[in-house]
Design an enzyme around this catalytic site. Structure first.
Site, PDB file in Angstrom:
ATOM      1  N   GLY A 216       0.687  -1.126   0.027  1.00 27.37           N
ATOM      2  CA  GLY A 216       0.023  -0.035  -0.056  1.00 27.37           C
ATOM      3  C   GLY A 216       0.944   1.291  -0.032  1.00 27.37           C
ATOM      4  O   GLY A 216       2.003   1.526  -0.691  1.00 27.37           O
ATOM      5  N   SER A 217       0.558   2.320   0.588  1.00 29.21           N
ATOM      6  CA  SER A 217       1.171   3.430   0.733  1.00 29.21           C
ATOM      7  C   SER A 217       2.311   3.573   1.320  1.00 29.21           C
ATOM      8  O   SER A 217       3.031   4.507   1.114  1.00 29.21           O
ATOM      9  CB  SER A 217       0.220   4.553   1.118  1.00 29.21           C
ATOM     10  OG  SER A 217      -0.882   4.659   0.474  1.00 29.21           O
ATOM     11  N   THR A 218       2.923   2.661   2.012  1.00 26.89           N
ATOM     12  CA  THR A 218       4.108   2.825   2.639  1.00 26.89           C
ATOM     13  C   THR A 218       5.307   2.520   1.333  1.00 26.89           C
ATOM     14  O   THR A 218       6.382   2.993   1.534  1.00 26.89           O
ATOM     15  CB  THR A 218       4.485   1.552   3.730  1.00 26.89           C
ATOM     16  OG1 THR A 218       4.285   0.158   2.929  1.00 26.89           O
ATOM     17  CG2 THR A 218       3.808   1.730   4.795  1.00 26.89           C
TER      18      THR A 218
END
Length: 483
Positions: A216-218
């Site tokens: 995801g956004s990591t």
């Protein structure tokens, strides 16, 4: 008469040669294979008949062998077994061995090359062989904080000392009690293994190192790193940030979390990371191209099939040959991008250490039974993931995430924390995974951490990385900083 005798002698000689050859093949060529065959009970008796060395955490043996009055001689025991099971694995008569019990088996049994002279000494003096002690890098306070933070939720925590690569915490939940597998009651050990293999969450398989998830956004940290490394962007560079981004070559679109905007359009790269703007980062991925994203991901460790700590770590994946819409989706850590929690801890650790990513490791020292040091692990450079300037810029951007962005739940009073949240979509019928990766103190990092809570944990569809995973990361970082 001579002819039949010669023929008989020839047959007898041929039989002797076959017999000698067979005995040589079994006793010499196949000796190691037969000795190490798990079905060889005599091999088990021989291995269990010597004291297996302890596995040590914080000066305390958390796995050790004690004498028992049965044919095996010694019983393997585990203290706080469920807390350390992700790291120790188990050592079992009927089920073999896993994780550090397997990876460090040569040292624990005293058969490693580093212990050659110890074995010679024991042979000369008549001393009974003993395995070596394996002292780990695990920080007991950090390990306990990670276990407590995850609680009944399924997930993983990995904490690393950025300057060395020492693994300070390695946790996967649900864990298990290795004592139930180490018992010499073979029926009970088999039953325990079968029960654990069928249990929800597969406790015997480490979520920290053996399972991959959409980051995801990591993963936007990797995309931002690629942008800064290209020389075409700075934290102040602006990007389009519509509510929805139309993807080329398809009718599909990418939207932002919750379906809204990102506060402004256009938006700076720094603010896009701070509020985790999907549309801005998807467009950034399109601008950079798949090759640049893949190259940057690989400098952080993606696509490496050979990483060991010394336990094997499954390869994290950034796929090759992406088309444009796949590239946009990959730039925000979705599509076919897959990462272990170990991998995302490495991303944070590389940024924290000025761009120099150190090889992670869990074995610090090996000592023979008389406490002689036979091996000390020295930190080694894994890669130069980014330049010092890029690392410094990313650090400031990550500080913004925790100060006033999506990761405020990771704030530690008096300590500056740099972090990044992630809420990774899985399937339509499952809640998203909650991620958080961070390091602290931001100006002199002592710990980098990655937290994954599968399918939102106790919050389910209401979960975000900032709400669920960030508080766990905070607790682990506080434990390290306070120890």
């Amino acid at each position: 008469m001579n002819t039949p005798l010669r023929r008989l002698a020839t047959v007898v000689m041929a039989m002797f040669l076959v017999l000698i050859g067979s005995a040589t093949w079994v006793q010499y060529v196949q000796a190691d294979k037969l000795n190490n065959d798990p079905r060889n009970v005599r091999g088990l008796y021989r291995e269990y008949g010597n004291a297996r060395g302890p596995i040590v955490v914080g000066g305390k043996a958390i796995a050790f062998s004690t004498p028992v009055s049965d044919p095996y001689g010694y019983q393997r025991q585990y203290t706080d077994g469920s807390i350390y099971s992700t790291m120790t694995g188990f050592y079992s008569i009927v089920n073999g061995k896993t994780e550090l019990e397997n990876a460090a088996n040569a040292e624990l049994t005293g058969k490693g090359d580093q212990l050659f002279f110890t074995r010679i000494r024991d042979l000369i003096t008549g001393r009974k062989p003993e395995g070596a002690a394996v002292e780990t890098t695990i920080n007991p306070a950090a390990q306990a904080a990670a276990v407590a933070g995850l609680g009944d939720q399924q997930g993983a925590v990995v904490a690393i000392e950025p300057s060395t690569g020492k693994i300070l915490a390695l946790v996967s939940t649900p864990g298990f009690d290795p004592n139930t597998l180490a018992t010499h009651d073979t029926a009970a050990a088999s039953a325990s293994y079968q029960a654990l293999s069928a249990a929800p969450g597969n406790p015997l398989r480490s979520n920290a190192t053996k399972e991959r998830y959409a980051p995801g956004s990591t993963f936007k940290l990797v995309t931002a790193a690629a942008a800064l490394e290209s020389g075409q962007y700075t934290p102040a560079s602006t990007l389009p940030a519509p509510h929805q981004l139309d993807l080329p070559q398809t009718t599909a679109t990418i939207g932002n979390f919750g379906g809204g905007g990102c506060g402004s359009d256009p938006i700076t790269l720094a603010d896009a990371l701070r509020v985790s703007c999907n549309t801005a980062f998807a467009q950034l991925g399109l601008n950079l191209g798949a090759d640049a994203l893949q190259a940057q991901a690989e400098r952080f460790g993606f696509n490496d099939p050979n990483l060991t700590i010394p336990m094997s770590v499954v390869q994290s994946v950034f796929p090759a040959n992406l088309n444009a819409p796949e590239t946009a989706q990959s730039a925000i850590g979705q599509r076919d991008v897959q990462a272990t929690p170990m991998q995302m801890a490495m991303v944070a650790a590389g940024i924290a250490n000025g761009g120099r990513l150190m090889t992670p490791y869990v074995v610090q020292t090996v000592r023979s039974a008389d406490l002689t040091t036979v091996h000390v692990t020295k930190p080694t450079l894994y890669s130069t993931a980014v330049s010092p300037g890029t690392a410094a810029a990313l650090t400031q951007m990550m500080i913004g995430v925790v100060q006033s962005g999506s990761g405020t739940a990771a704030q530690i009073p008096g300590v500056q924390v740099a972090g990044k949240t992630g809420t990774a979509q899985t399937t339509a019928d499952q809640p998203p995974h909650a991620w958080f990766t961070a390091f602290a103190p931001a100006d002199n990092p002592r710990v980098a951490v990655a937290v994954l809570v599968e399918h939102g944990g106790s919050l389910g569809n209401e979960a975000t990385g900032g709400r669920v995973a960030a508080p766990i990361a905070k607790a682990v970082m506080e434990a390290v900083l306070g120890s």
